[in-house]
Write a protein that holds these residues in place. Sequence first.
Motif, PDB file in Angstrom:
ATOM      1  N   GLU A  83       0.849  -1.189   0.000  1.00 27.48           N
ATOM      2  CA  GLU A  83       0.000   0.000   0.000  1.00 27.48           C
ATOM      3  C   GLU A  83       0.885   1.239   0.000  1.00 27.48           C
ATOM      4  OE1 GLU A  83      -2.626  -0.399   3.337  1.00 27.48           O
ATOM      5  OE2 GLU A  83      -3.622  -2.147   2.486  1.00 27.48           O
ATOM      6  N   PRO A  84       0.397   2.362  -0.496  1.00 22.16           N
ATOM      7  CA  PRO A  84       1.250   3.559  -0.591  1.00 22.16           C
ATOM      8  C   PRO A  84       1.595   4.141   0.779  1.00 22.16           C
ATOM      9  CG  PRO A  84      -1.001   4.079  -1.239  1.00 22.16           C
ATOM     10  CD  PRO A  84      -0.930   2.584  -1.048  1.00 22.16           C
ATOM     11  N   ALA A  85       2.813   4.643   0.894  1.00 20.82           N
ATOM     12  CA  ALA A  85       3.279   5.296   2.121  1.00 20.82           C
ATOM     13  C   ALA A  85       3.405   6.788   1.838  1.00 20.82           C
ATOM     14  CB  ALA A  85       4.610   4.710   2.573  1.00 20.82           C
ATOM     15  N   THR A  86       2.263   7.438   1.680  1.00 19.56           N
ATOM     16  CA  THR A  86       2.265   8.862   1.357  1.00 19.56           C
ATOM     17  C   THR A  86       2.577   9.695   2.590  1.00 19.56           C
ATOM     18  OG1 THR A  86      -0.086   9.123   1.826  1.00 19.56           O
ATOM     19  CG2 THR A  86       0.522   8.474  -0.440  1.00 19.56           C
ATOM     20  N   PHE A  87       2.945  10.935   2.353  1.00 20.74           N
ATOM     21  CA  PHE A  87       3.243  11.846   3.457  1.00 20.74           C
ATOM     22  C   PHE A  87       2.073  11.926   4.424  1.00 20.74           C
ATOM     23  CE2 PHE A  87       2.574  16.034   5.293  1.00 20.74           C
ATOM     24  CZ  PHE A  87       3.697  16.146   6.087  1.00 20.74           C
ATOM     25  N   TRP A  88       0.844  12.115   3.909  1.00 19.78           N
ATOM     26  CA  TRP A  88      -0.304  12.313   4.780  1.00 19.78           C
ATOM     27  C   TRP A  88      -0.659  11.058   5.566  1.00 19.78           C
ATOM     28  CZ3 TRP A  88      -1.124  16.855   6.307  1.00 19.78           C
ATOM     29  CH2 TRP A  88      -0.881  17.942   5.484  1.00 19.78           C
ATOM     30  N   ARG A  89      -0.513   9.900   4.978  1.00 22.93           N
ATOM     31  CA  ARG A  89      -0.761   8.660   5.729  1.00 22.93           C
ATOM     32  C   ARG A  89       0.206   8.556   6.901  1.00 22.93           C
ATOM     33  NH1 ARG A  89      -1.455   3.172   2.651  1.00 22.93           N
ATOM     34  NH2 ARG A  89      -2.800   2.728   4.409  1.00 22.93           N
ATOM     35  N   LEU A  90       1.475   8.786   6.642  1.00 20.80           N
ATOM     36  CA  LEU A  90       2.490   8.713   7.699  1.00 20.80           C
ATOM     37  C   LEU A  90       2.297   9.817   8.732  1.00 20.80           C
ATOM     38  CD1 LEU A  90       5.585   7.767   5.538  1.00 20.80           C
ATOM     39  CD2 LEU A  90       4.099   6.248   6.876  1.00 20.80           C
ATOM     40  N   PHE A  91       1.899  11.003   8.290  1.00 22.29           N
ATOM     41  CA  PHE A  91       1.639  12.109   9.211  1.00 22.29           C
ATOM     42  C   PHE A  91       0.530  11.745  10.193  1.00 22.29           C
ATOM     43  CE2 PHE A  91      -0.986  15.814  10.250  1.00 22.29           C
ATOM     44  CZ  PHE A  91      -0.060  16.581  10.948  1.00 22.29           C
ATOM     45  N   PHE A  92      -0.577  11.234   9.669  1.00 25.02           N
ATOM     46  CA  PHE A  92      -1.698  10.913  10.550  1.00 25.02           C
ATOM     47  C   PHE A  92      -1.441   9.679  11.408  1.00 25.02           C
ATOM     48  CE2 PHE A  92      -3.986  13.708   7.544  1.00 25.02           C
ATOM     49  CZ  PHE A  92      -4.374  14.666   8.478  1.00 25.02           C
ATOM     50  N   ILE A  93      -0.662   8.750  10.930  1.00 20.05           N
ATOM     51  CA  ILE A  93      -0.248   7.623  11.767  1.00 20.05           C
ATOM     52  C   ILE A  93       0.596   8.131  12.929  1.00 20.05           C
ATOM     53  CG2 ILE A  93       1.302   5.603  11.803  1.00 20.05           C
ATOM     54  CD1 ILE A  93      -1.505   5.005  10.811  1.00 20.05           C
ATOM     55  N   THR A  94       1.474   9.083  12.650  1.00 22.73           N
ATOM     56  CA  THR A  94       2.300   9.684  13.701  1.00 22.73           C
ATOM     57  C   THR A  94       1.436  10.380  14.742  1.00 22.73           C
ATOM     58  OG1 THR A  94       4.103   9.963  12.125  1.00 22.73           O
ATOM     59  CG2 THR A  94       4.219  11.271  14.156  1.00 22.73           C
ATOM     60  N   THR A  95       0.418  11.117  14.301  1.00 21.07           N
ATOM     61  CA  THR A  95      -0.458  11.777  15.271  1.00 21.07           C
ATOM     62  C   THR A  95      -1.253  10.757  16.086  1.00 21.07           C
ATOM     63  OG1 THR A  95      -2.251  12.073  13.656  1.00 21.07           O
ATOM     64  CG2 THR A  95      -0.671  13.887  13.894  1.00 21.07           C
ATOM     65  N   LEU A  96      -1.611   9.639  15.463  1.00 17.62           N
ATOM     66  CA  LEU A  96      -2.310   8.582  16.191  1.00 17.62           C
ATOM     67  C   LEU A  96      -1.403   7.974  17.259  1.00 17.62           C
ATOM     68  CD1 LEU A  96      -4.844   6.920  16.562  1.00 17.62           C
ATOM     69  CD2 LEU A  96      -4.111   5.476  14.678  1.00 17.62           C
ATOM     70  N   ALA A  98       1.062   9.484  18.750  1.00 17.44           N
ATOM     71  CA  ALA A  98       1.182  10.501  19.807  1.00 17.44           C
ATOM     72  C   ALA A  98      -0.061  10.488  20.703  1.00 17.44           C
ATOM     73  CB  ALA A  98       1.379  11.877  19.184  1.00 17.44           C
ATOM     74  N   SER A  99      -1.217  10.260  20.121  1.00  9.91           N
ATOM     75  CA  SER A  99      -2.445  10.202  20.911  1.00  9.91           C
ATOM     76  C   SER A  99      -2.489   8.990  21.824  1.00  9.91           C
ATOM     77  CB  SER A  99      -3.665  10.172  19.971  1.00  9.91           C
ATOM     78  OG  SER A  99      -3.726  11.350  19.222  1.00  9.91           O
ATOM     79  N   ILE A 100      -2.010   7.856  21.321  1.00 12.10           N
ATOM     80  CA  ILE A 100      -1.958   6.645  22.156  1.00 12.10           C
ATOM     81  C   ILE A 100      -1.025   6.852  23.345  1.00 12.10           C
ATOM     82  CG2 ILE A 100      -1.202   4.224  22.198  1.00 12.10           C
ATOM     83  CD1 ILE A 100      -2.059   4.112  19.211  1.00 12.10           C
ATOM     84  N   ILE A 101       0.136   7.443  23.086  1.00 15.89           N
ATOM     85  CA  ILE A 101       1.089   7.736  24.164  1.00 15.89           C
ATOM     86  C   ILE A 101       0.459   8.710  25.153  1.00 15.89           C
ATOM     87  CG2 ILE A 101       3.309   8.799  24.691  1.00 15.89           C
ATOM     88  CD1 ILE A 101       4.289   7.600  21.973  1.00 15.89           C
TER      89      ILE A 101
END
Length: 108
Positions: A83-96, A98-101
Amino acid sequence: MNWILLVIAGLFEVAFAACLGKAKEATGIETRYWYIGFLVCLGISMFLLVKVSRQLPIGTAYAVWTGIGAVGTVLIGIWFFKEPATFWRLFFITTLIASIIGLKVVSH
């Protein structure tokens, strides 16, 4: 200990999602094995989630469990299902992440 079990439950959630992806690609008897793997991983994941929700707030436990599952499933999709690893996918995964932490930090 409950947080460790919760992480393990989240990893089994990733595993059952990965089994679904592999079952979709499989043919014949191999498909059944992936569905059996799905059911086993689902059962373990749910059992552990129920166990930890007795000690941790259910809202926090469920949010962390689904967050681990979502992050892990996206990463499995990128690494194994191309699946594509676009900037926005990775950005929102990073924010997720951070939210879990953040939920872990503010939960007692």
